[in-house]
Design a protein around this motif. Structure first.
Motif, short mmCIF file in Angstrom:
data_model
loop_
_atom_site.label_atom_id
_atom_site.label_comp_id
_atom_site.label_asym_id
_atom_site.label_seq_id
_atom_site.Cartn_x
_atom_site.Cartn_y
_atom_site.Cartn_z
N GLY A 1 8.95 -4.59 -1.69
CA GLY A 1 7.88 -3.58 -2.09
C GLY A 1 8.20 -2.54 -3.32
N SER B 1 5.67 -2.21 -7.04
CA SER B 1 5.40 -0.73 -6.76
C SER B 1 3.81 -0.23 -6.99
CB SER B 1 6.16 0.26 -7.24
OG SER B 1 6.19 0.26 -8.48
N ILE C 1 1.72 0.26 -3.10
CA ILE C 1 2.95 0.23 -2.48
C ILE C 1 4.14 1.08 -2.63
CG2 ILE C 1 4.81 -1.55 -2.17
CD1 ILE C 1 2.75 -3.89 -2.10
N PHE D 1 2.73 -3.00 4.81
CA PHE D 1 2.04 -1.94 3.88
C PHE D 1 0.63 -2.33 3.76
CE2 PHE D 1 6.25 -2.89 1.89
CZ PHE D 1 6.55 -1.67 1.36
#
Length: 308
Positions: A250, A254, A206, A195
C-alpha cells in the motif's frame, strides 16, 4: 510480434493495451465506453505514470469483436460482474492456440469465464501495485507497476501459460508464474479487501487510509478477517507477516485510489460483492467472523442504491 485483444478497456485494460501496442504488438481494444473509444480513435491512447508517458495508436478500438478473428492472446479485463458477457464476446477471438487470460479483482471470476468458454485455454491473472485510473477519455494513468502473476485455470498446459506471459514481458511488465493459483489469488485478495471498502466509504487514498488511525483500524480488520479465512481454508500465504506485506504494498502506491472508490465517485456499480462481500460469502460454514467486512459491504450497497 503477437496479436492481442483486450476485452474491457477501463483503466487497467487501457494500460495493458497501450504498453503492448507500444512494444510492437498488434492490439485490438474492445470497450463499451463510447467516449473512451472515440477519443482513442481520434487522438490515440495516452498511457502515463510509472511506465513513462506515451501516446499510441491501437490497431483498432471498437465496441465489439466482430471482424477481428482468432488472436494469440485474449485479455479479459472487465469488472468482475461483466466477465460472463465479456467471455461470450470473446468467443470469436479464440482459436485452437489462443491463450485466454482473465484478470479481475476478488474471487469467482475465473469460474464464470470457464463456464462460458471452457477451461482448456484459460489462464488466471492477478495484478498488483498499479493503482490505475482514467483521468479523461483516451487517457490512462498508473501510479505503480509492481507485478503480474499468472497460473493455469487447470487444463491449460504450463508452457502455454508461459507463452501468454512472454507477450507481457516484451512490453515491460514484471511477470511471475504460479502453479498454486489459489495462493496467487488470495495473496492479492487480502490487499483488495483491506483497502477497497474502507477507501470507498471514506474517500481516502491508500496512503491516507494507512495514515488515518480510524480508517486503518477498519481497513486492517477487513484484512485480518480475510487472512484468518485463508488460514481456515488451508490457503498458504507466502508473504511473511500478511499485515506488514499489505502495508508495504500500500505504501508503494500511496496516492492511488482503489477502483471501488473511483466507481463510487463516478456513481457506478462497484465490485463489492467480489471483494469485501466475497469474504462474507466464502466464510459461510466456517468459524471465521466477518462482521467488519459484512458491515462495510452493507454500507456500500446501501449507498449504491441511491444512484443505481
Amino acid at each position: 510480434m503477437a496479436t492481442v485483444a483486450v476485452v474491457g478497456m477501463g483503466a487497467m485494460g487501457s494500460v495493458y493495451a497501450g504498453l503492448m501496442q507500444d512494444a510492437g504488438h498488434i492490439v485490438y481494444g474492445i470497450c463499451l465506453w463510447d467516449d473512451h473509444v472515440a477519443a482513442i480513435r481520434e487522438r490515440g491512447l495516452r498511457v502515463h505514470g510509472a511506465s513513462g508517458d506515451r501516446t499510441v495508436r491501437l490497431t483498432a478500438a471498437s465496441a465489439t469483436s466482430a471482424g477481428i478473428g482468432p488472436v494469440d492472446l485474449v485479455i479479459i479485463a472487465t469488472k468482475s460482474f461483466d466477465v460472463e458477457q465479456a467471455a461470450r464476446d470473446a468467443r470469436p477471438l479464440i482459436g485452437p492456440r489462443t491463450v485466454v487470460q482473465t484478470i479481475q479483482n476478488g474471487l469467482g471470476s475465473p469460474d464464470r469465464v470457464a463456464g462460458v468458454i471452457g477451461a482448456e485455454r484459460l489462464s488466471i491473472g492477478v495484478v498488483g501495485g498499479f493503482g490505475a485510473s482514467v483521468p479523461e477519455p483516451g487517457t490512462a494513468h498508473h501510479n505503480g507497476m509492481e507485478l503480474i502473476r499468472f497460473g493455469s485455470y487447470g487444463k491449460l498446459p504450463f508452457d502455454e501459460v508461459e507463452r501468454g506471459a512472454k507477450i507481457w514481458r516484451t512490453a515491460g511488465f514484471n511477470v511471475r508464474l504460479f502453479e498454486d493459483v489459489e495462493r496467487m489469488v488470495w495473496e492479492k485478495f487480502i490487499m483488495n479487501v483491506t483497502f477497497s471498502g474502507t477507501a470507498c466509504l471514506t474517500g481516502l487514498t491508500i496512503g491516507e487510509v494507512l495514515e488515518d488511525e480510524d480508517a486503518w483500524l477498519v481497513a486492517r480488520a477487513c484484512g485480518e478477517e480475510a487472512i484468518e479465512l485463508a488460514g481456515v481454508k488451508g490457503v498458504p500465504l507466502d508473504v511473511g507477516d500478511p499485515i506488514e506485506h499489505i502495508r508495504r504494498l500500500g505504501s508503494a502506491i500511496s496516492a492511488a485510489r482503489p477502483s471501488m472508490l473511483i466507481d463510487a465517485l463516478e456513481k457506478r456499480r462497484s465490485e463489492v460483492d467480489a471483494i469485501n462481500g466475497a469474504v462474507v460469502t466464502a466464510a459461510k460454514g466456517t468459524s471465521v467472523s466477518t462482521t467488519v467486512n459484512a458491515t462495510v459491504s452493507e454500507l456500500i450497497r446501501a449507498r449504491e442504491k441511491t444512484y443505481l
